[in-house]
Design an enzyme around this catalytic site. Structure first.
Site, short mmCIF file in Angstrom:
data_model
loop_
_atom_site.label_atom_id
_atom_site.label_comp_id
_atom_site.label_asym_id
_atom_site.label_seq_id
_atom_site.Cartn_x
_atom_site.Cartn_y
_atom_site.Cartn_z
CE LYS A 107 12.67 31.99 66.52
NZ LYS A 107 12.52 31.20 65.24
CB SER A 108 19.97 35.25 66.64
OG SER A 108 19.89 35.21 68.04
N GLY A 109 18.01 34.88 63.70
CA GLY A 109 18.17 34.99 62.25
C GLY A 109 18.79 33.75 61.64
CB THR A 110 19.05 30.27 62.95
OG1 THR A 110 19.33 30.73 64.26
CG2 THR A 110 19.85 29.03 62.65
CB THR A 111 15.45 30.42 59.17
OG1 THR A 111 15.02 29.72 60.35
CG2 THR A 111 14.84 29.75 57.95
NE ARG B 17 6.40 36.82 66.54
CZ ARG B 17 6.95 38.02 66.79
NH1 ARG B 17 8.16 38.30 66.32
NH2 ARG B 17 6.31 38.92 67.50
CG HIS C 73 20.80 26.88 68.17
ND1 HIS C 73 20.91 28.05 67.45
CD2 HIS C 73 19.59 26.34 67.84
CE1 HIS C 73 19.82 28.21 66.70
NE2 HIS C 73 19.01 27.19 66.92
NE ARG D 127 15.67 39.56 65.51
CZ ARG D 127 14.51 38.98 65.21
NH1 ARG D 127 14.33 37.69 65.48
NH2 ARG D 127 13.54 39.68 64.66
#
Length: 314
Positions: A64-68, A278, A124, A146
């Site tokens: 949830k740090s900008g991976t995508t 999101r 990860h 992030r």
């Protein structure tokens, strides 16, 4: 023999400290990080069996740090000669996690090894636990971090949507205490970031450390920097033809979230693709944090990152 080895592995796993996970029923403290129970054997296989090539590119991140976003940008940058048309690009018909598969899930059997070089992998897994072959090769590692405040809020939302029985949804207060103690999938988050941060300082030609916030503030500059680091710099002609801007637009949150391929469907057998998109906002944490939470997490960040040179604007 194989059965005996598997039995020994199971005994070893069960001997490890265990906590409940955010999106996975159990986390095991494996090599000083909280490894999801469904991936611990796969991380072990990755460490032992993965054969890195010098041309490989590893997109690393804490969840949830900008991976995508980074996966999409990396794929578009590296493959722009093969897919020069942005009207018929693979990112329009495939989720970034399909184009840059997580190495942990490759060993779980959910996705296939990339065959086209340079091979692009996501992970990860913390830096100290990467495979020995990665450490010994000249492959490039690009890491995105992030602000820990926004990471917490994004993780709360993401893991709260995953329905892996018999897991019940964490209350925010409980999740926050776990987060402050580093108990979260692939945590502690501070040691995860620091592992890649220190390596980026020691070997800047091998590891590029990025901040999500910097990408948000000046994506064009950061994309150019990523391309140079990876060995795929933009030519003057490409810059004149606005190729950088085209890549930034192609990989933008608004563009990717509204694609049909990212609105429905499953990846890694249990994750809905829409979960990966999101808000992509900075400072969204202000809508959720109490003064107590802000003060407590601020102190933890200051304490854990003290002396490292790594900092985040609060």
């Amino acid at each position: 023999m194989e059965g005996q080895q598997a039995n020994e592995e199971d005994k070893f796993i069960l001997s490890l400290p265990r906590e409940r996970g955010w999106g996975i029923p159990d986390l095991y403290l494996f090599q000083e990080f909280w490894c999801p129970s469904i991936l611990i054997k796969e991380v072990n296989l990755f460490q032992k069996d993965f054969e890195a090539k010098d041309s490989d590119i590893i997109v690393a991140s804490f969840p949830k740090s900008g991976t995508t976003w980074l996966k999409a940008l990396t794929f578009a940058i590296v493959n722009r000669q093969c897919f020069s048309s942005f009207e018929n690009h693979p990112l329009l018909s495939s989720n970034p996690h399909e184009l840059v598969p997580a190495v942990e899930f490759i060993y779980r059997g959910d996705v296939q090894f990339p065959t086209i070089e340079p091979r692009l992998f996501g992970t990860h897994t913390p830096f100290p636990s990467l495979s020995k072959s990665i450490m010994e090769s000249n492959c490039k590692i690009i890491y995105i971090s992030r602000n820990p405040f926004d990471t917490f809020v994004s993780a709360m939302s993401f893991f709260g949507k995953i329905k892996l029985e018999p897991l019940s949804t964490l209350k925010m207060e409980e999740a926050f205490e776990m987060y402050c103690n580093g108990i979260i999938e692939f945590g502690p988050w501070w040691s995860h970031m620091l592992g890649f941060w220190k390596e980026s300082i020691a070997k800047p030609n091998r590891v590029l450390f990025l901040k999500y916030e910097d990408l948000k503030e000046d994506a064009n500059f950061q994309v150019k920097k990523i391309a140079e680091f990876l060995g795929f710099p933009f030519t003057q002609e490409e810059e004149n033809n606005n190729v950088i801007e085209s890549i930034v637009k192609l990989c933008s949150f608004e563009k990717m979230k509204n694609l049909e391929v990212n609105k429905s469907g499953i990846i890694y057998q249990f994750l809905e693709k829409k979960y990966f998109f999101r808000k992509a906002e900075m400072r969204d944490w202000e809508n959720y944090f109490s003064p107590f939470m802000r003060e407590k997490l601020s102190k933890i960040i200051e304490e854990k990152l003290d002396g490292s040179g790594l900092s985040f604007m609060i």
